[in-house]
Write a protein that holds these residues in place. Structure first.
Motif, PDB file in Angstrom:
ATOM      1  N   HIS A 212     -12.526   0.125  46.001  1.00  0.00           N
ATOM      2  CA  HIS A 212     -11.607  -0.356  47.033  1.00  0.00           C
ATOM      3  C   HIS A 212     -11.716  -1.879  47.130  1.00  0.00           C
ATOM      4  O   HIS A 212     -12.764  -2.425  47.493  1.00  0.00           O
ATOM      5  CB  HIS A 212     -11.976   0.314  48.373  1.00  0.00           C
ATOM      6  CG  HIS A 212     -11.335  -0.308  49.582  1.00  0.00           C
ATOM      7  ND1 HIS A 212     -11.835  -0.132  50.864  1.00  0.00           N
ATOM      8  CD2 HIS A 212     -10.235  -1.097  49.728  1.00  0.00           C
ATOM      9  CE1 HIS A 212     -11.079  -0.794  51.717  1.00  0.00           C
ATOM     10  NE2 HIS A 212     -10.108  -1.389  51.062  1.00  0.00           N
ATOM     11  N   THR A 213     -10.638  -2.547  46.803  1.00  0.00           N
ATOM     12  CA  THR A 213     -10.568  -4.007  46.919  1.00  0.00           C
ATOM     13  C   THR A 213      -9.255  -4.376  47.594  1.00  0.00           C
ATOM     14  O   THR A 213      -8.392  -3.525  47.819  1.00  0.00           O
ATOM     15  CB  THR A 213     -10.686  -4.669  45.524  1.00  0.00           C
ATOM     16  OG1 THR A 213     -10.613  -6.088  45.650  1.00  0.00           O
ATOM     17  CG2 THR A 213      -9.573  -4.206  44.607  1.00  0.00           C
ATOM     18  N   SER A 214      -9.098  -5.644  47.955  1.00  0.00           N
ATOM     19  CA  SER A 214      -7.872  -6.068  48.654  1.00  0.00           C
ATOM     20  C   SER A 214      -7.788  -7.583  48.688  1.00  0.00           C
ATOM     21  O   SER A 214      -8.722  -8.289  48.298  1.00  0.00           O
ATOM     22  CB  SER A 214      -7.852  -5.525  50.092  1.00  0.00           C
ATOM     23  OG  SER A 214      -8.815  -6.207  50.904  1.00  0.00           O
TER      24      SER A 214
ATOM     25  N   ASP B  33      -1.652  -7.847  49.937  1.00  0.00           N
ATOM     26  CA  ASP B  33      -1.802  -9.285  49.718  1.00  0.00           C
ATOM     27  C   ASP B  33      -2.315  -9.563  48.307  1.00  0.00           C
ATOM     28  O   ASP B  33      -3.307 -10.257  48.094  1.00  0.00           O
ATOM     29  CB  ASP B  33      -2.697  -9.939  50.773  1.00  0.00           C
ATOM     30  CG  ASP B  33      -1.936 -10.231  52.056  1.00  0.00           C
ATOM     31  OD1 ASP B  33      -0.709  -9.993  52.098  1.00  0.00           O
ATOM     32  OD2 ASP B  33      -2.551 -10.698  53.018  1.00  0.00           O
ATOM     33  N   VAL B  34      -1.590  -9.013  47.354  1.00  0.00           N
ATOM     34  CA  VAL B  34      -1.876  -9.267  45.945  1.00  0.00           C
ATOM     35  C   VAL B  34      -1.635 -10.741  45.646  1.00  0.00           C
ATOM     36  O   VAL B  34      -2.466 -11.417  45.030  1.00  0.00           O
ATOM     37  CB  VAL B  34      -0.977  -8.384  45.055  1.00  0.00           C
ATOM     38  CG1 VAL B  34      -1.252  -8.677  43.583  1.00  0.00           C
ATOM     39  CG2 VAL B  34      -1.193  -6.912  45.377  1.00  0.00           C
TER      40      VAL B  34
ATOM     41  N   GLY C   5      -6.625  -3.355  54.031  1.00  0.00           N
ATOM     42  CA  GLY C   5      -6.593  -4.770  53.688  1.00  0.00           C
ATOM     43  C   GLY C   5      -6.018  -5.556  54.841  1.00  0.00           C
ATOM     44  O   GLY C   5      -5.447  -4.994  55.772  1.00  0.00           O
ATOM     45  N   HIS C   6      -6.189  -6.873  54.820  1.00  0.00           N
ATOM     46  CA  HIS C   6      -5.646  -7.835  55.799  1.00  0.00           C
ATOM     47  C   HIS C   6      -6.742  -8.702  56.393  1.00  0.00           C
ATOM     48  O   HIS C   6      -6.485  -9.798  56.849  1.00  0.00           O
ATOM     49  CB  HIS C   6      -4.889  -7.123  56.921  1.00  0.00           C
ATOM     50  CG  HIS C   6      -3.921  -8.011  57.666  1.00  0.00           C
ATOM     51  ND1 HIS C   6      -3.156  -8.985  57.042  1.00  0.00           N
ATOM     52  CD2 HIS C   6      -3.584  -8.073  58.986  1.00  0.00           C
ATOM     53  CE1 HIS C   6      -2.380  -9.575  57.951  1.00  0.00           C
ATOM     54  NE2 HIS C   6      -2.634  -9.050  59.122  1.00  0.00           N
TER      55      HIS C   6
ATOM     56  N   ALA D 148     -12.323  -4.052  52.601  1.00  0.00           N
ATOM     57  CA  ALA D 148     -13.130  -4.599  51.513  1.00  0.00           C
ATOM     58  C   ALA D 148     -13.217  -6.118  51.581  1.00  0.00           C
ATOM     59  O   ALA D 148     -14.172  -6.716  51.086  1.00  0.00           O
ATOM     60  CB  ALA D 148     -12.546  -4.179  50.165  1.00  0.00           C
ATOM     61  N   GLY D 149     -12.208  -6.768  52.188  1.00  0.00           N
ATOM     62  CA  GLY D 149     -12.190  -8.229  52.241  1.00  0.00           C
ATOM     63  C   GLY D 149     -11.655  -8.837  50.955  1.00  0.00           C
ATOM     64  O   GLY D 149     -11.291  -8.142  50.005  1.00  0.00           O
ATOM     65  N   ALA D 150     -11.607 -10.156  50.942  1.00  0.00           N
ATOM     66  CA  ALA D 150     -11.073 -10.886  49.791  1.00  0.00           C
ATOM     67  C   ALA D 150     -12.157 -11.105  48.734  1.00  0.00           C
ATOM     68  O   ALA D 150     -13.341 -11.193  49.069  1.00  0.00           O
ATOM     69  CB  ALA D 150     -10.518 -12.235  50.248  1.00  0.00           C
ATOM     70  N   PRO D 151     -11.769 -11.213  47.460  1.00  0.00           N
ATOM     71  CA  PRO D 151     -12.766 -11.429  46.409  1.00  0.00           C
ATOM     72  C   PRO D 151     -13.267 -12.860  46.314  1.00  0.00           C
ATOM     73  O   PRO D 151     -14.292 -13.112  45.677  1.00  0.00           O
ATOM     74  CB  PRO D 151     -12.011 -11.038  45.134  1.00  0.00           C
ATOM     75  CG  PRO D 151     -10.577 -11.297  45.453  1.00  0.00           C
ATOM     76  CD  PRO D 151     -10.419 -11.001  46.918  1.00  0.00           C
TER      77      PRO D 151
END
Length: 384
Positions: A5-7, A48-49, A213-214, A228-231
């Motif tokens: 899970h990422t976002s 938010d790709v 996400g967000h 998951a938060g931003a990378p």
């Protein structure tokens, strides 16, 4: 089934005027390596790709390359759109991608799952794109959709309807601001914290896991509802928050385990506080010359060319703020009131300095300079 899970990739975003594209490419390459290492079956990107509704060409290239690399590493991919994305543009690109990569941007289809099977049977993925009430209420004219909470509740009702029609394990993917978020976790820059935008956790009842996400920092709202938060770190306010993604395991009965996988940080972020001379000390330079630096200098008065001086020592200084350690108590007098009590030119200059420097008048050295300048002017006028 194993899910990553990422976002909030925000491809194309800048950091204080600096491109993040190369750094993000490195982090997403590490994400692909994790998929291969942990034998991930499905990767989720919860909105938010892109950072813009009209991303530049290189942003599309990075997205396409990454999605294909994830698929070649052995994973199916499920992507939803966020508030920064153009759902139409992202959805159009979806038709050009290979089998096994699913980009879900149609609000009308939220109750229709993407079904992926493992040895235990089907897992149904329900993608909910970002839903702006004023835009999507046309699709559901009989529903009252004035707020994010109402809109997400309606969408999750459709998801539960889909779950009833498609027995098996289920995962929901959404992009919103859920109740219970820690405000220090790295809020989206557009997130409003008023009640209209907060989605109650009860709205997400039903699925075995809810990938949100967000929010740019990881959050565990319940065992089965997480951000998951931003990378990447996209602001200095996020600097202490870890970067990574959730590794989610589903067994035959549903959610079995969740583990956090760290992602590399290409360049650390640090906030240095002190007088300008203290910030520029040799110890600080040795420790942080390669970091993104936010300098908060506490000198009583603004210093000359602070950013230039900082960049000479910290090439990646991105931000400078002046926050005096000793704040002079303001005297509530207007500038015109100060001038009315000024008798001499020296008094008038003193009033001006106090006005623009939060009540701080001239220092003794400045008074000497002021007297010298005024004396030179008087001498020059006497020669005319």
């Amino acid at each position: 089934m194993r899910i990553l899970h990422t976002s909030d990739w925000h491809i194309g975003r800048t950091f204080h005027g600096n491109s993040t594209l190369d750094a993000l490419a490195d982090v997403l390459a590490a994400l692909v390596a994790q998929v291969r290492e942990h034998e991930v079956d499905v990767v989720i990107v919860a909105g938010d790709v892109f950072d813009s509704a009209t991303p530049a060409g290189p942003a599309y290239t990075l997205l396409g390359d990454t999605l294909v690399a994830l698929n070649e590493a052995g994973a199916k991919v499920v992507v939803t759109s966020g508030n920064h994305d153009s759902a139409a543009r992202l959805g159009f690109q979806a038709r050009l991608l290979r089998d096994g990569i699913h980009v879900l941007t149609d609000p009308v289809a939220v109750g229709e799952p993407i079904t992926i099977r493992d040895a235990e049977g089907p897992v149904h993925f329900y993608g909910i794109p970002y839903l702006e009430p004023a835009i999507v209420r046309q699709h559901w004219p009989d529903a009252v959709l004035r707020t994010q909470a109402q809109t997400m509740a309606h969408a999750m009702g459709l998801v539960r309807g889909g779950m009833a029609a498609h027995p098996g394990r289920s995962v929901a993917v959404a992009h919103c601001f859920a109740a219970g978020v820690d405000a220090t976790a790295g809020l989206e820059r557009e997130v409003r914290q008023g009640g209209l935008d907060v989605v109650p956790l009860s709205v997400f009842d039903g699925p075995d896991y809810v990938a949100l996400g967000h929010i740019h920092g990881r959050q565990q709202l319940t065992d089965r509802v997480r951000y998951a938060g931003a990378p990447l770190h996209y602001s200095f306010g996020e600097q202490s928050k870890p970067r990574g993604s959730w590794l989610v395991d589903l067994d035959a009965d549903g959610l079995a385990a969740v583990e956090w996988l760290e992602l590399p940080v290409p360049r650390r972020l640090v906030t240095l506080t002190g007088t300008l001379d203290e910030i520029l000390s040799a110890d600080n330079v040795a420790a942080h010359a390669e970091d993104w630096v936010c300098a908060v200098y506490t000198d009583a008065l603004p210093q000359a060319e602070p950013m230039r001086r900082l960049k000479e020592r910290f090439p990646f200084c991105a931000m400078v703020q002046h926050e005096p350690a000793d704040v002079v108590e303001r005297v509530e007098r207007s500038y015109s009131a100060r001038l009315r009590t000024a008798v001499t030119d020296t008094d008038r200059i003193e009033a001006f300095l106090a006005h623009v420097r939060d009540g701080r008048g001239a220092t003794e050295r400045e008074r000497e300079l002021i007297r010298d300048v005024l004396d030179e002017r008087v001498a020059a006028e006497a020669l005319v």
